[in-house]
Design a protein around this motif. Structure first.
Motif, PDB file in Angstrom:
ATOM      1  N   GLU A 129       0.823  -1.204   0.000  1.00 26.68           N
ATOM      2  CA  GLU A 129       0.000   0.000   0.000  1.00 26.68           C
ATOM      3  C   GLU A 129       0.860   1.258   0.000  1.00 26.68           C
ATOM      4  O   GLU A 129       0.516   2.261  -0.645  1.00 26.68           O
ATOM      5  CB  GLU A 129      -0.944  -0.003   1.203  1.00 26.68           C
ATOM      6  CG  GLU A 129      -1.896   1.193   1.257  1.00 26.68           C
ATOM      7  CD  GLU A 129      -2.815   1.277   0.042  1.00 26.68           C
ATOM      8  OE1 GLU A 129      -3.254   2.396  -0.278  1.00 26.68           O
ATOM      9  OE2 GLU A 129      -3.078   0.227  -0.586  1.00 26.68           O
ATOM     10  N   GLN A 178       0.569   4.134  -2.879  1.00 31.57           N
ATOM     11  CA  GLN A 178       0.297   5.534  -2.586  1.00 31.57           C
ATOM     12  C   GLN A 178       1.409   6.445  -3.102  1.00 31.57           C
ATOM     13  O   GLN A 178       1.152   7.547  -3.600  1.00 31.57           O
ATOM     14  CB  GLN A 178       0.098   5.726  -1.077  1.00 31.57           C
ATOM     15  CG  GLN A 178      -1.157   5.098  -0.522  1.00 31.57           C
ATOM     16  CD  GLN A 178      -2.428   5.656  -1.148  1.00 31.57           C
ATOM     17  OE1 GLN A 178      -2.490   6.812  -1.551  1.00 31.57           O
ATOM     18  NE2 GLN A 178      -3.446   4.812  -1.246  1.00 31.57           N
ATOM     19  N   ARG A 200       0.945   6.736  -6.797  1.00 30.07           N
ATOM     20  CA  ARG A 200      -0.209   7.594  -7.082  1.00 30.07           C
ATOM     21  C   ARG A 200       0.182   9.070  -6.984  1.00 30.07           C
ATOM     22  O   ARG A 200      -0.197   9.887  -7.830  1.00 30.07           O
ATOM     23  CB  ARG A 200      -1.339   7.286  -6.104  1.00 30.07           C
ATOM     24  CG  ARG A 200      -2.614   8.079  -6.379  1.00 30.07           C
ATOM     25  CD  ARG A 200      -3.714   7.713  -5.403  1.00 30.07           C
ATOM     26  NE  ARG A 200      -4.937   8.458  -5.666  1.00 30.07           N
ATOM     27  CZ  ARG A 200      -6.037   8.355  -4.960  1.00 30.07           C
ATOM     28  NH1 ARG A 200      -6.081   7.537  -3.923  1.00 30.07           N
ATOM     29  NH2 ARG A 200      -7.095   9.067  -5.255  1.00 30.07           N
ATOM     30  N   SER A 201       0.971   9.400  -5.983  1.00 32.74           N
ATOM     31  CA  SER A 201       1.453  10.772  -5.829  1.00 32.74           C
ATOM     32  C   SER A 201       2.431  11.128  -6.952  1.00 32.74           C
ATOM     33  O   SER A 201       2.367  12.217  -7.528  1.00 32.74           O
ATOM     34  CB  SER A 201       2.128  10.926  -4.468  1.00 32.74           C
ATOM     35  OG  SER A 201       2.752  12.192  -4.351  1.00 32.74           O
TER      36      SER A 201
END
Length: 524
Positions: free
Chosen positions: A165, A169, A172-173
């Motif tokens: 995870e 994340q 994604r950033s």
């Protein structure tokens, strides 16, 4: 023939062209991509030429016209404009934790900050990427081309770990500036093995044109049948001579081993290019895809999910959304198996919009079954091939006691990865897999875990009809007789009655307590 160079493992287009390697010309499709769209996503299995495709795009957008001499795009492109290119590849490293991912990001960003002389005012990856895109545009006066290879590898490397995870994340950033910088971007192309939900990874980039199942680009990676004969006839002839086969036999064997990938319906199949080149180099029909390593994604999923053979073999029927999108939080393994290259599209019911998925070729089928067997049977790794060979010999001699004792030994204990309530499905699956590895024709009618399974094994002179039953607290004799009666009542043998082959009806009785194969009863 002596001067022909096979580009095995070469992923750089410029290197390939400068070496004079054989190049299967895909540049007409490259031109179509760059002139008809802007943001693309392509999913293909490993060893299928995704990196070479990105390298070809890079050379095109850098205006390296000389590299394309003699190729289709030479007559299509008239302008050859040079653009700033930002190429990010996640394929060269492993990312078991967040620090490894951040290290790669820093390395890539530092390279382009130096190249375009961009000051670093924020240590975070996303603002830095945004500054690079905007800065490259301002310094060159041209929109930026962004190529991202194996975008999903940092997620897949950390799958099922505490860092999965975190890596998701972080990515994604990292990718978030791609939406805000749209005005500065001329072309965006992203490749990967899996298609992880865009809403999870690419946030606002839902407008990405996913061409993974697009008929126009079905052969953009890989070698089609027509391309095989156009570019590789000298290699086919040399292979035929070495194997003491004629040309038609050789082409048939090549197709059985390495062809059969269909990335949509009603299109020409494609060969795995890596395996094809390795075969031509060695002049032998080997299992080359598995020599380069088993995909970690598949292994991790097998370790965390129960064995569900019905989702893997026998022409699985599926809607597009069942195998197109991979959700790491889901227990659906079908997208993983399809996108890893173990299954491909073999049929399509257009009115119902239902696809048929199956193994693309014999190399993949044998390799995949080997992976499953090594995971789910108690036969030592070094003895597995011997056990399958002995099983084949026993069936050929109609020695069912010997054959079934081999299976009994292989599944003596329920593996710790299989729960007791899954043992029926486990026994059905492993029995089928072991028979299938003999190379004989195997047909199964597998139902859900609460149902029954009928397995038919056929050779040139024999038919073995197996009915698998769980004891569920009943005596062996009662269950065995019930199984044999079911074979007759359901007419399993009728379809083979006119074949003239020797026929054996076999009841296999398994323990509901996970104690393996209790016994068998044969009716000839």
């Amino acid at each position: 023939m002596n001067n022909r160079f096979l580009p095995i493992g070469i992923q750089d287009f410029e290197d390939l062209r400068n070496r004079g390697s054989i190049y299967v010309d895909k540049t007409h499709l490259v031109y179509k991509l760059v002139t008809e769209g802007k943001p693309y996503f392509l999913s293909r299995p490993r060893r299928f030429g995704k990196s070479l495709l990105l390298s070809t795009l890079e050379a095109y957008f850098l205006g390296k016209k000389d590299l394309f001499k003699g190729l289709a795009i030479e007559n299509l492109e008239k302008d050859w404009v040079q653009y700033p290119v930002i190429k990010i590849s996640f394929g060269a490293d492993n990312y078991p934790d967040l620090n490894c991912l951040i290290s790669l990001e820093n390395s890539v960003l530092s390279e382009y900050e130096k190249k375009y002389d961009i000051a670093v005012s924020d240590s975070r990856a996303a603002p830095r990427l945004k500054n690079i895109i905007k800065g490259a545009y301002e310094k060159t006066g041209k929109q930026v081309v962004i190529l991202i290879d194996e975008y999903d590898k940092p997620i897949l490397d950390a799958l099922y770990s505490e860092y999965e995870e975190q890596n998701r994340q972080e990515l994604r950033s990292f990718y978030s500036p791609l939406k805000d910088c749209d005005q500065y971007i001329r072309f965006l192309f992203i490749t990967g093995i899996t298609k992880v939900s865009h809403v999870n990874i690419f946030s606002g980039l839902n407008q990405l044109n996913d061409i993974s199942l697009d008929k126009k680009y079905s052969s953009i990676c890989g070698v089609s049948e027509s391309e095989l004969e156009k570019y590789f006839m000298p290699e086919i002839e040399a292979l035929a001579e070495e194997q003491e086969m004629n040309l038609e036999e050789t082409k048939t064997k090549l197709a059985q081993m390495y062809d059969g990938y269909h990335f949509t319906h009603n299109v020409e199949g494609v060969y795995n290019p890596f395996c094809l080149l390795k075969c031509f180099s060695a002049k032998d029909f080997g299992s080359y895809w598995f020599e380069s390593g088993t995909p970690s994604l598949l292994v991790k999923n097998l370790q965390n999910q129960p064995l569900e053979l019905t989702t893997i073999i026998n022409g699985r029927k599926a809607k597009e959304d069942q195998f197109k999108n991979y959700d790491p939080d889901s227990k659906n393994m079908l997208p993983v198996i399809y996108q890893s290259g173990y299954l491909t599209i073999k049929g399509f019911d257009k009115p119902k919009r239902i696809y048929t998925l199956d193994f693309p070729n014999r190399e993949i089928e044998d390799g995949f079954i080997n992976i499953l067997l090594k995971k789910f049977v108690t036969v030592p790794y070094d003895d597995l091939g011997l056990a399958i060979g002995n099983l084949c010999d026993a069936l050929e001699l109609h020695d069912l006691n010997r054959a079934l004792n081999i299976i009994k030994s292989a599944i003596a204990d329920l593996p710790t990865v299989v729960k007791k309530d899954m043992c029926e499905n486990y026994y059905e699956s492993v029995t089928h897999l072991m028979f299938r590895m003999t190379g004989w024709r195997v047909v199964s009618e597998l139902q859900n875990v609460c149902g029954r399974s009928d397995v038919v094994v056929a050779s040139k002179d024999s038919v073995f009809i197996f009915e698998l039953k769980m004891d569920k607290g009943r005596s062996f004799e009662e269950v065995a007789e019930e199984a044999l009666a079911q074979i007759d009542e359901n007419g399993y043998s009728q379809r083979f009655a006119v074949s003239g082959k020797a026929m054996y009806k076999v009841a296999l009785v398994f323990s509901s307590e996970g104690k393996g194969l209790l016994g068998w009863k044969v009716k000839a």
